[in-house]
Write a protein that holds these residues in place. Sequence first.
Motif, PDB file in Angstrom:
ATOM      1  N   PHE A 177       0.846  -1.193   0.000  1.00  0.00           N
ATOM      2  CA  PHE A 177       0.000   0.000   0.000  1.00  0.00           C
ATOM      3  C   PHE A 177       0.883   1.244   0.000  1.00  0.00           C
ATOM      4  O   PHE A 177       1.896   1.298   0.710  1.00  0.00           O
ATOM      5  N   PRO A 178       0.541   2.288  -0.801  1.00  0.00           N
ATOM      6  CA  PRO A 178       1.358   3.509  -0.863  1.00  0.00           C
ATOM      7  C   PRO A 178       1.633   4.101   0.517  1.00  0.00           C
ATOM      8  O   PRO A 178       0.742   4.133   1.373  1.00  0.00           O
ATOM      9  N   GLN A 179       2.845   4.580   0.710  1.00  0.00           N
ATOM     10  CA  GLN A 179       3.269   5.096   2.007  1.00  0.00           C
ATOM     11  C   GLN A 179       3.464   6.610   1.978  1.00  0.00           C
ATOM     12  O   GLN A 179       3.984   7.167   1.015  1.00  0.00           O
ATOM     13  N   GLN A 180       3.042   7.256   3.054  1.00  0.00           N
ATOM     14  CA  GLN A 180       3.198   8.701   3.158  1.00  0.00           C
ATOM     15  C   GLN A 180       4.623   9.039   3.575  1.00  0.00           C
ATOM     16  O   GLN A 180       5.314   8.231   4.215  1.00  0.00           O
ATOM     17  N   THR A 181       5.066  10.237   3.228  1.00  0.00           N
ATOM     18  CA  THR A 181       6.419  10.668   3.585  1.00  0.00           C
ATOM     19  C   THR A 181       6.386  11.872   4.520  1.00  0.00           C
ATOM     20  O   THR A 181       7.419  12.473   4.783  1.00  0.00           O
ATOM     21  N   ASN A 182       5.197  12.237   4.985  1.00  0.00           N
ATOM     22  CA  ASN A 182       5.093  13.289   6.000  1.00  0.00           C
ATOM     23  C   ASN A 182       4.262  12.738   7.159  1.00  0.00           C
ATOM     24  O   ASN A 182       3.910  11.555   7.175  1.00  0.00           O
ATOM     25  N   ASN A 183       3.924  13.581   8.123  1.00  0.00           N
ATOM     26  CA  ASN A 183       3.208  13.089   9.296  1.00  0.00           C
ATOM     27  C   ASN A 183       1.763  13.589   9.366  1.00  0.00           C
ATOM     28  O   ASN A 183       1.161  13.575  10.435  1.00  0.00           O
ATOM     29  N   TYR A 184       1.183  13.997   8.222  1.00  0.00           N
ATOM     30  CA  TYR A 184      -0.170  14.544   8.302  1.00  0.00           C
ATOM     31  C   TYR A 184      -1.111  14.119   7.170  1.00  0.00           C
ATOM     32  O   TYR A 184      -2.289  14.456   7.196  1.00  0.00           O
TER      33      TYR A 184
END
Length: 199
Positions: free
Chosen positions: A145-152
């Motif tokens: 599953f695509p992963q985020q690179t920030n925290n929001y």
Amino acid sequence: RMTRRFRTPLTIAQKRSKHLDGNIIDSYLNQIAVRAFENGHRILCLPTHSMTLEREPIRVWPSLQHRIIKDIDLSSIHTILIPLNVRARHWSLAHVNIENQEIAIYNSAYNKTTQKKYTKKLLKLLAIAPGLEDIRWKVRPTTDFPQQTNNYDCGLFICAAALCISTNKDMIFSQTHMANIRLKIADRLLRDSTCRNHG
């Protein structure tokens, strides 16, 4: 009315906090469910405030049936989507594919321990779900599953995942698409008046 709750795209693409709150996620998923229903795909979206996998299952279903599900026959539903607010700071999405008897947890900040925890909770919940108790669920791996690179942007990722599920599309989005997805969600909520009960 939708225009009273979401007066401007800045409600979503706001500068102070870029996290999507539960009301925005609920409204967007509700619209997705309405559009899917019109195309023959019956989706039940449980609201973020229900904390479905944060409580004991024996307490969850009576509450859901009284306040949300009411007279809905779960066996007539194709898909159940459950937003999960992990430790009150990160959104993930539980997907129950009733037709294929398959479940998945989509997490844009994948963690093996958290994944196992919520998969176990979901299976425990489904084991006492009216009309679904006898199904032997398969667990779909979601490590790709695509992963985020920030925290929001976790809320945006689950909204994008829900849209793909509802339209039977591959989840090929990434972090680079999130700014555009944020504006598209804002625009849809501002323009669309289909936020209504889809049960």
